[in-house]
Structure formats: structure tokens, C-alpha cells
Write an enzyme that holds these catalytic residues in place. Structure first.
Site, PDB file in Angstrom:
ATOM      1  N   LYS A 173      35.915  25.385 -14.455  1.00 32.92           N
ATOM      2  CA  LYS A 173      34.931  24.648 -15.215  1.00 32.92           C
ATOM      3  C   LYS A 173      33.622  24.970 -14.614  1.00 32.92           C
ATOM      4  CE  LYS A 173      32.742  21.564 -15.031  1.00 32.92           C
ATOM      5  NZ  LYS A 173      30.836  21.663 -15.339  1.00 32.92           N
ATOM      6  N   CYS A 281      22.960  26.869  -1.357  1.00 32.59           N
ATOM      7  CA  CYS A 281      23.343  26.146  -0.333  1.00 32.59           C
ATOM      8  C   CYS A 281      23.134  26.635   1.199  1.00 32.59           C
ATOM      9  CB  CYS A 281      24.783  25.740  -0.725  1.00 32.59           C
ATOM     10  SG  CYS A 281      25.864  27.128  -0.372  1.00 32.59           S
TER      11      CYS A 281
END
Length: 501
Positions: A173, A281
Site C-alpha cells: 500500500k 527521515c
């Protein structure tokens, strides 16, 4: 405008939902297409396809599985520029950065090509009279991957090459903000010879996520995103009996000691702070200047920052736009707050005035230039919160001990770096700092594929990191076998050369 759909059981899948979301070009702000948003029923269809494909894929020989992974690697290597252009068009990062993302993901594909060695079990002969014992690693079954917008190719590739090579089936997903890369990779898997149902893609939002987290066929979930969502994914998935690794947010510090090469440090901080518009990140968002070097360091950073070319990712630029207008406004608001709380705005990216390409109108896209803040303190929101944009904050401290205490007190523990020419100080830092990934004169210490990626504290929920040996352990479970054979048997004479299949 084009529509991006799902990929289930080896083919395009329309699904039952009529909901869609817009796909935009961040450089212009224009809607370039739409993406289908899966319903819970659509997710159920994808998970069922993965479950149906699992027995056949599990029983496929390791030799055959790795041959398909290697074929995928060859196809990806030949066409990675095509994938990078897709990423630039939907994410906004410059083409060279997108190409680098694909290449780093490809390293995990290459690591997975050597999976037979890592699936070796142990064997002990004659543990008791006529009894042998051995262990094997078995795949889990269908697994889910929920990936973020900032690395639509690399982050999924942290997980699915190892999951597939070890015998699992996958439902991916991706982020609805840049959905095309996932379907592109699904088609490449089909071209490489992967059987239908082994790799599936469902587009969507929270409805799709919740369906994956609770679907009875899904055995494990890999997630990368913000810390609040990582906590939710971990809690929900484990409550449903699934194995979960959820990588969360970060506030990465780079400590610059007085003996450091300040030109090297400035180059590294600009690259690590502003690359991919800070939407990483592993971006360095806090520079910790130790001692009396702060003014000199800030001058060097500012000089380099002013020289950056801001523009469309397809042009010869250094930094592109942010992913959405909403996110651009959020980052600009964080700069507003920092200024109101007393930080000094040395370079102000809220007013972007130049681009690498004169034909680009930055007023039409999601633009925010590199921003440099000085005199930031730990009490300020700009220090405490993950901004996830091109904002570099400088915190001044007097000693190494204060710098270390600052990092160790932070709730995040993803990545950190130290810049120094003192080997003893570097060795002490890598030992004492409470962070999962450490760079010594390296600003973004993302490990190679044969090591594992992941942080500490609120940057990781679960017991294993991504890829490397940790990845193999996450996507397999150990089975111990104890056997006794009372009557030896023989298969007869066969003079043919033994073959693996």
C-alpha cells in the site's frame, strides 16, 4: 489526465470503490491525474490473491525464486531512469535524487539475490541415539508493506525483495501522493516472471491501512512513516496477532566538534539538511555546534545555502518543491513559530526568489527554499517537533558532554552524526550515543543493504530493523525438527549430474 489503479493477481484491478484522490505535480501545483482509493473489500481481494498464491510460491525452489529476483534486478537496472522520472513528477525531488533513491533500493534487491546463503539452517547429528536435530527458516505467508510518500521506490524495496525471495507473498500500500512507482514495479515483477498474486498493490488511505492491519490472511506488516502513525500501526497490527515492524519519525542531530574540518562539515550539513527538500527521515535537522565554532560554521553553511539552485526536478536544479501545498504551509508555519520564539532566521526559505530554470514560476508550485535557523534552544517547537522540510536549526553548546546529553534526552533515536578529527572522541560518541544509526564524518549514515536500517526509542516500534539479516529474520520463522530413521533406504543408482531445481 491519467488514473492510477491497483494491481492484483498479476493484472490491473479496478476495484469496487469509486473514491479517488488527485495526483499533483508539486513543481506546478497542477493536478496531473487521479488515484483509486481502495475499499476494505478491495483490500480483501488483494489479500486473498496473495494467500492463494502463497503455497505455490513457498514450494517454488529457492534457486527459481532467486533467479526471478535477479531478473527483476536486471530489468530495474536497465530502466531505472524511467522509474526516477515518475518519482520526480509526483514527488517533486530532483531527478538525480530520485535516481539515487532507486539505486539504493536496488542494493536490497541485489542483497536478496544471495538469499540462499541466509536461509541455511543448522544441523546436529546424533543428539541422542539414532536421533538428529536441525532447524529451517520458513516463510510467514502473505505480508503487507505500507510505505510513505518521501521514498516511493526505495522504502518498498527495503522490504519486498527479501519478503519475496524468502517465499512470502506481498500486498503493498503506497502513499496516495505518489502512487505510480508501485504499479510500475508490479509490472516489472510480472515481466521478470513472478507468478500472479505474489506481488500486489492496493492504493488508498486509512481505510486501506486499517483493512490490511486486521485482515486475517496478512501475517506481518512493515511500515515507514511518522511516529504517531507508526505507534498506531504497531498497536493495531499486533493486537490482530500480526508480526509488525513500524519505523517512525526522527530528529537527527549532527555534532560538530571544535577540531572538525568546518568546510567538510558545512558541505555535509547543507547536503543532509536540504537534500530532497528535507523530506527524509534521515535528514539532519539539528546542527549542534560545540564551543566557539558556531559563527564560523553558520557563515560557511549560509554561503553554500545561498548558492543552491531551486527549481523543477527535471531541470538542472539542486532542490525541488515540497510534496503538497498543505505540507509546504506546515513547514512555513514552523519557521514562523521559530522566529516568534526567538530563533534567528539566517536564510529565509519562505521567500523563494530564484530558480535553476527561468521558465519555472515558483508561485505556482509547492515551493519553500532552504532555511537556516540560529540560536535555537531545546524548548522551541522547531527543535522539539519533526518539521520534515528544508529547515536546518543550529543549537549552540559549550561541551561534548552537553551535545551528547541533548541527543540522548531526545525522544527520537533514528540517526546522528559527529564531525571531528579526533578518533577517540568519535569512538566515545558512537559508544555513548543512544541512536540506532551513527555517522562519523558521514552526515546520512544509511547502512548498506547487508546491514539493517532502523532507529531506537520513538523511531522504531518492533524488534527488528529493515533489510539485512534483520529483514530475513522478520520475514521468516524458525522451525526445529527432530528426526529418527530406523531403516536406511537407498534411491538406486543415478549417474546423471545432480541438478538444483
Amino acid at each position: 489526465m491519467s488514473g492510477v489503479g491497483h494491481w492484483v493477481d498479476g493484472a490491473d484491478f479496478t476495484g469496487t470503490s469509486t473514491r479517488t484522490a488527485p495526483v499533483t505535480d508539486p513543481a506546478t501545483g497542477q493536478v496531473t491525474g487521479s488515484v483509486s482509493m481502495a475499499s476494505a473489500a478491495d483490500v480483501r481481494t488483494a489479500a486473498a490473491a496473495a494467500a492463494a498464491a502463497f503455497p505455490g510460491w513457498r514450494d517454488t525452489s529457492i534457486t527459481r525464486r532467486t533467479a526471478i529476483v535477479f531478473r527483476f534486478r536486471e530489468l530495474l537496472n536497465a530502466r531505472k531512469s524511467e522509474l526516477a522520472r515518475l518519482i520526480t513528477g509526483e514527488h517533486g525531488k530532483v531527478f538525480s535524487d530520485a535516481l539515487g533513491e532507486v539505486s539504493r533500493g536496488q542494493e536490497v534487491v541485489e542483497f536478496a539475490c544471495g538469499i540462499p546463503h541466509l536461509l541455511e539452517g543448522g544441523f546436529t547429528q546424533n543428539v541422542s541415539g539414532g536421533v538428529d536435530a536441525y532447524s529451517v527458516r520458513a516463510p510467514l505467508g502473505p505480508v503487507a508493506i505500507i510505505s510513505p510518500f518521501n521514498f516511493p521506490a526505495m522504502v518498498p524495496m527495503w522490504f519486498f525483495p527479501i519478503a519475496i525471495a524468502t517465499g512470502n507473498t506481498v500486498v503493498l500500500k503506497p502513499s496516495e501522493k505518489d502512487p505510480s512507482a508501485a504499479v510500475w514495479m508490479a509490472r516489472l515483477w510480472a515481466e521478470a516472471g513472478l507468478p500472479p498474486g505474489v506481488f500486489n498493490v492496493v492504493q488508498g488511505d486509512k481505510e486501506a491501512v486499517d483493512a490490511l492491519l486486521t485482515d486475517p490472511d496478512i501475517k506481518a506488516v512493515s511500515f515507514v512513516g511518522s511516529t504517531p502513525i507508526a505507534q498506531y500501526v504497531y498497536a493495531t497490527g499486533t493486537a490482530a496477532g500480526k508480526r509488525v515492524q513500524a519505523l517512525g519519525g526522527a530528529k537527527n542531530h549532527a555534532v560538530v566538534l571544535p577540531d572538525a574540518d568546518l568546510d567538510l562539515a558545512a558541505d555535509a550539513l547543507v547536503s543532509a539538511g536540504y537534500g530532497s527538500a528535507g523530506e527524509r527521515c534521515m535528514a539532519i535537522s539539528v546542527a549542534v555546534a560545540v564551543g566557539d565554532i558556531a559563527d564560523d560554521l553558520i557563515t560557511r553553511i549560509a554561503d553554500r545555502t545561498r548558492a543552491l539552485r531551486i527549481g523543477d526536478g527535471h531541470s538542472e536544479s539542486d532542490m525541488g518543491p515540497l510534496v503538497t501545498g498543505e505540507h509546504r504551509d506546515k513547514v512555513a508555519g514552523a519557521v514562523d513559530t521559530a522566529e516568534s520564539e526567538g530563533a534567528k532566521v539566517v536564510i529565509d526559505g519562505r521567500r523563494v526568489v530564484g530558480t535553476a530554470d527561468a521558465d519555472i514560476d515558483v508561485s505556482q508550485g509547492f515551493w519553500l527554499g532552504p532555511t537556516l535557523l540560529d540560536n535555537v534552544t531545546p524548548e522551541m517547537a522547531a527543535y522539539r517537533e519533526e518539521i520534515f522540510g528544508p529547515v536546518l536549526a543550529v543549537v549552540r553548546v559549550d561541551t561534548y558532554e552537553q551535545a551528547l546529553e541533548l541527543i540522548n534526552a531526545n525522544p527520537y533515536g533514528n540517526g546522528t552524526a559527529i564531525f571531528t578529527n579526533d578518533g577517540g572522541a568519535a569512538r566515545r560518541f558512537q559508544y555513548e550515543v543512544e541512536v540506532g544509526m551513527v555517522g562519523i564524518n558521514v552526515p546520512i549514515p544509511v547502512p548498506m543493504a547487508y546491514y539493517s536500517f532502523g532507529g531506537w526509542k520513538n523511531s522504531l516500534f518492533g524488534d527488528t530493523h529493515a533489510h539485512g539479516v534483520h529483514g530475513v529474520h522478520f520475514f521468516t520463522r524458525t522451525k526445529a525438527v527432530t528426526s529418527r530413521w530406523l531403516d536406511p533406504s537407498h534411491g538406486g543408482v543415478n549417474l546423471g549430474f545432480p541438478q538444483n531445481d
